[in-house]
Each structure stands twice: as C-alpha cells, then as structure tokens.
Design a protein around this motif. Structure first.
Motif, PDB file in Angstrom:
ATOM      1  N   UNK A  84       0.874  -1.168   0.000  1.00  0.00           N
ATOM      2  CA  UNK A  84       0.000   0.000   0.000  1.00  0.00           C
ATOM      3  C   UNK A  84       0.912   1.218   0.000  1.00  0.00           C
ATOM      4  N   UNK A  85       0.744   2.113  -0.988  1.00  0.00           N
ATOM      5  CA  UNK A  85       1.636   3.274  -1.048  1.00  0.00           C
ATOM      6  C   UNK A  85       0.905   4.530  -1.501  1.00  0.00           C
ATOM      7  N   UNK A  86       1.515   5.655  -1.192  1.00  0.00           N
ATOM      8  CA  UNK A  86       1.001   6.973  -1.566  1.00  0.00           C
ATOM      9  C   UNK A  86       2.144   7.763  -2.181  1.00  0.00           C
ATOM     10  N   UNK A  87       1.851   8.427  -3.283  1.00  0.00           N
ATOM     11  CA  UNK A  87       2.843   9.254  -3.954  1.00  0.00           C
ATOM     12  C   UNK A  87       2.364  10.702  -3.979  1.00  0.00           C
ATOM     13  N   UNK A  88       2.999  11.590  -3.215  1.00  0.00           N
ATOM     14  CA  UNK A  88       2.584  12.988  -3.228  1.00  0.00           C
ATOM     15  C   UNK A  88       2.981  13.720  -4.517  1.00  0.00           C
ATOM     16  N   UNK A  89       3.864  13.089  -5.311  1.00  0.00           N
ATOM     17  CA  UNK A  89       4.259  13.654  -6.617  1.00  0.00           C
ATOM     18  C   UNK A  89       4.468  12.495  -7.568  1.00  0.00           C
ATOM     19  N   UNK A  90       3.482  12.259  -8.428  1.00  0.00           N
ATOM     20  CA  UNK A  90       3.559  11.169  -9.389  1.00  0.00           C
ATOM     21  C   UNK A  90       3.690  11.746 -10.792  1.00  0.00           C
ATOM     22  N   UNK A  91       4.810  11.559 -11.417  1.00  0.00           N
ATOM     23  CA  UNK A  91       5.087  11.917 -12.812  1.00  0.00           C
ATOM     24  C   UNK A  91       5.179  13.414 -13.091  1.00  0.00           C
ATOM     25  N   UNK A  92       4.272  14.215 -12.594  1.00  0.00           N
ATOM     26  CA  UNK A  92       4.272  15.662 -12.833  1.00  0.00           C
ATOM     27  C   UNK A  92       3.901  16.386 -11.550  1.00  0.00           C
ATOM     28  N   UNK A  93       4.287  17.636 -11.469  1.00  0.00           N
ATOM     29  CA  UNK A  93       3.933  18.472 -10.320  1.00  0.00           C
ATOM     30  C   UNK A  93       2.410  18.583 -10.219  1.00  0.00           C
ATOM     31  N   UNK A  94       1.883  18.370  -9.002  1.00  0.00           N
ATOM     32  CA  UNK A  94       0.447  18.488  -8.777  1.00  0.00           C
ATOM     33  C   UNK A  94      -0.338  17.199  -8.954  1.00  0.00           C
ATOM     34  N   UNK A  95       0.310  16.121  -9.395  1.00  0.00           N
ATOM     35  CA  UNK A  95      -0.369  14.839  -9.580  1.00  0.00           C
ATOM     36  C   UNK A  95       0.013  13.916  -8.427  1.00  0.00           C
ATOM     37  N   UNK A  96      -0.993  13.324  -7.795  1.00  0.00           N
ATOM     38  CA  UNK A  96      -0.778  12.414  -6.666  1.00  0.00           C
ATOM     39  C   UNK A  96      -1.258  11.022  -7.067  1.00  0.00           C
ATOM     40  N   UNK A  97      -0.804   9.998  -6.335  1.00  0.00           N
ATOM     41  CA  UNK A  97      -1.218   8.627  -6.645  1.00  0.00           C
ATOM     42  C   UNK A  97      -1.342   7.799  -5.371  1.00  0.00           C
ATOM     43  N   UNK A  98      -2.289   6.871  -5.394  1.00  0.00           N
ATOM     44  CA  UNK A  98      -2.443   5.854  -4.372  1.00  0.00           C
ATOM     45  C   UNK A  98      -2.355   4.523  -5.096  1.00  0.00           C
ATOM     46  N   UNK A  99      -1.630   3.581  -4.501  1.00  0.00           N
ATOM     47  CA  UNK A  99      -1.410   2.301  -5.164  1.00  0.00           C
ATOM     48  C   UNK A  99      -1.555   1.162  -4.174  1.00  0.00           C
ATOM     49  N   UNK A 100      -2.135   0.065  -4.642  1.00  0.00           N
ATOM     50  CA  UNK A 100      -2.261  -1.131  -3.818  1.00  0.00           C
ATOM     51  C   UNK A 100      -1.995  -2.335  -4.704  1.00  0.00           C
ATOM     52  N   UNK A 101      -1.108  -3.236  -4.246  1.00  0.00           N
ATOM     53  CA  UNK A 101      -0.713  -4.410  -5.020  1.00  0.00           C
ATOM     54  C   UNK A 101      -0.739  -5.646  -4.138  1.00  0.00           C
ATOM     55  N   UNK A 102      -1.086  -6.778  -4.733  1.00  0.00           N
ATOM     56  CA  UNK A 102      -1.000  -8.082  -4.080  1.00  0.00           C
ATOM     57  C   UNK A 102      -0.008  -8.911  -4.879  1.00  0.00           C
ATOM     58  N   UNK A 103       1.056  -9.367  -4.225  1.00  0.00           N
ATOM     59  CA  UNK A 103       2.149 -10.031  -4.924  1.00  0.00           C
ATOM     60  C   UNK A 103       2.451 -11.407  -4.361  1.00  0.00           C
TER      61      UNK A 103
END
Length: 189
Positions: free
Chosen positions: A74-93
């Motif tokens: 489970x992760x959070x990205x306060x800066x994903x790819x460009x300024x002002x873009x955020x991301x939340x990610x969840x993976x099962x591995x």
C-alpha cells in the motif's frame, strides 16, 4: 465518496489480516521514474511534455510465508510523474525468497493505481494539459521486481532495498510504464 472511502479502508484492513500471523512489515520510501504517456486526444502537447518526471512515494508492505510467500503493498505518492499529480497504489504479490537473514527475493503481482490532482486547464497551457493527462483516475496495474532484505540486524529490525517495474496497461491511449527504487526498515517476527 464517503462509501468508497469506507470500502477502501475495509479492503486494506482485510488484506492485512493474513500477514499479521507471522511475517514482516516493511516501511519504505522510494523514488520513481515514469515513462512516456500516450495522449492523442489533444494534439497541441509536445511529445517531450508527456514524458514523466521523477516522483516519490512512501508506503508499507505486509508479507508472510517462507520460500514462497505473499505480500500486500500500500503506497502513496505525493508527486507522481508531474507536479500536482498524486497517486495511491495497492498491489498483491507473490514472493519467492530465501528464508535466511540475508534474503534476496523476487516478486510479481497485480493491483491498481489511482492518480488525481491536476484538472484540465481553461487556458491552452501545454505543460498543465500534460500534467492533467497523468491524472487518469483508477487503473489496473501489473508489477514485478526484486531486492534484498537484511533481517534482524538489531533485534526484529532490519533493512531492505528493492527495484520494481510497474505497467499500467490502459493509461489514457496506451501503456504507461514506471520504475521504483525503494529503501526501507524491515520488522520481522
């Protein structure tokens, strides 16, 4: 929105339960490099603006098992790819790892990513349009990678380093790939 937030919290908590029996928790920080996004809907965007920039993320990985194991990320990205873009990610591995103090491992799995934060501007600013293109909402993702864990260096505390690749099959008009390099604290029990 409130119902989806409650549902997301329930999914996170239920996915963590199997990992709490016996396993480890990794708290990590990472740097990301996002590839090029295909976005043909608006032709005024120069190709170089659709190339992702460096971002960062932090998160938690819960894992259990011996040689063959399971991991929930489970992760959070306060800066994903460009300024002002955020991301939340969840993976099962799935994990393939050495059951030792120094443990190299390989992992692969499925998950989802949600990006948001940059609306399409009213004025024709190509840089802002490119940033808004990376705010593509909910998407399915595939990830793969490997690393090494140094377990129980100081009691239950150890360290881990890994490198992962992510593929988002239908981000806008094509496939978006990005890589992530992370370092974290490993708590084993």
């Amino acid at each position: 929105m409130k119902i989806s937030s409650i549902l997301l919290l329930a999914v996170i908590l239920l996915s963590a339960v199997p990992c709490l029996q016996a396993g480890e928790i990794v708290l990590y920080g990472s740097t990301q490099k996002t590839g090029k996004l295909k976005f043909s809907s608006i032709t005024e965007i120069p190709e170089n603006l659709l190339e992702g920039q460096r971002g960062n993320a932090f998160g938690i990985r819960l894992s259990s098992g011996g040689v063959f194991g399971y991991e929930q990320n489970i992760s959070y990205s306060p800066r994903f790819a460009k300024e002002g873009v955020k991301a939340f990610q969840m993976d099962s591995n799935l994990l393939l790892q050495a059951p030792a103090r120094v443990s190299p491992y390989a992992t692969a799995g499925l998950g989802f990513i949600v990006t948001w934060g940059q609306d399409f501007p009213d004025e024709p600013d190509p840089e802002k349009i490119a940033a808004a293109a990376f705010s593509f909402g909910y998407k399915f993702s595939i990830n793969y990678g490997g690393g090494i864990k140094l377990r129980r260096i100081l009691g239950p505390l150890g360290f881990g380093f890994d490198f992962r690749g992510f593929t988002v099959p239908n981000a806008r008009d094509g496939v978006l790939n990005f890589v992530q390099m992370s370092f974290g604290a490993v708590f084993t029990w």
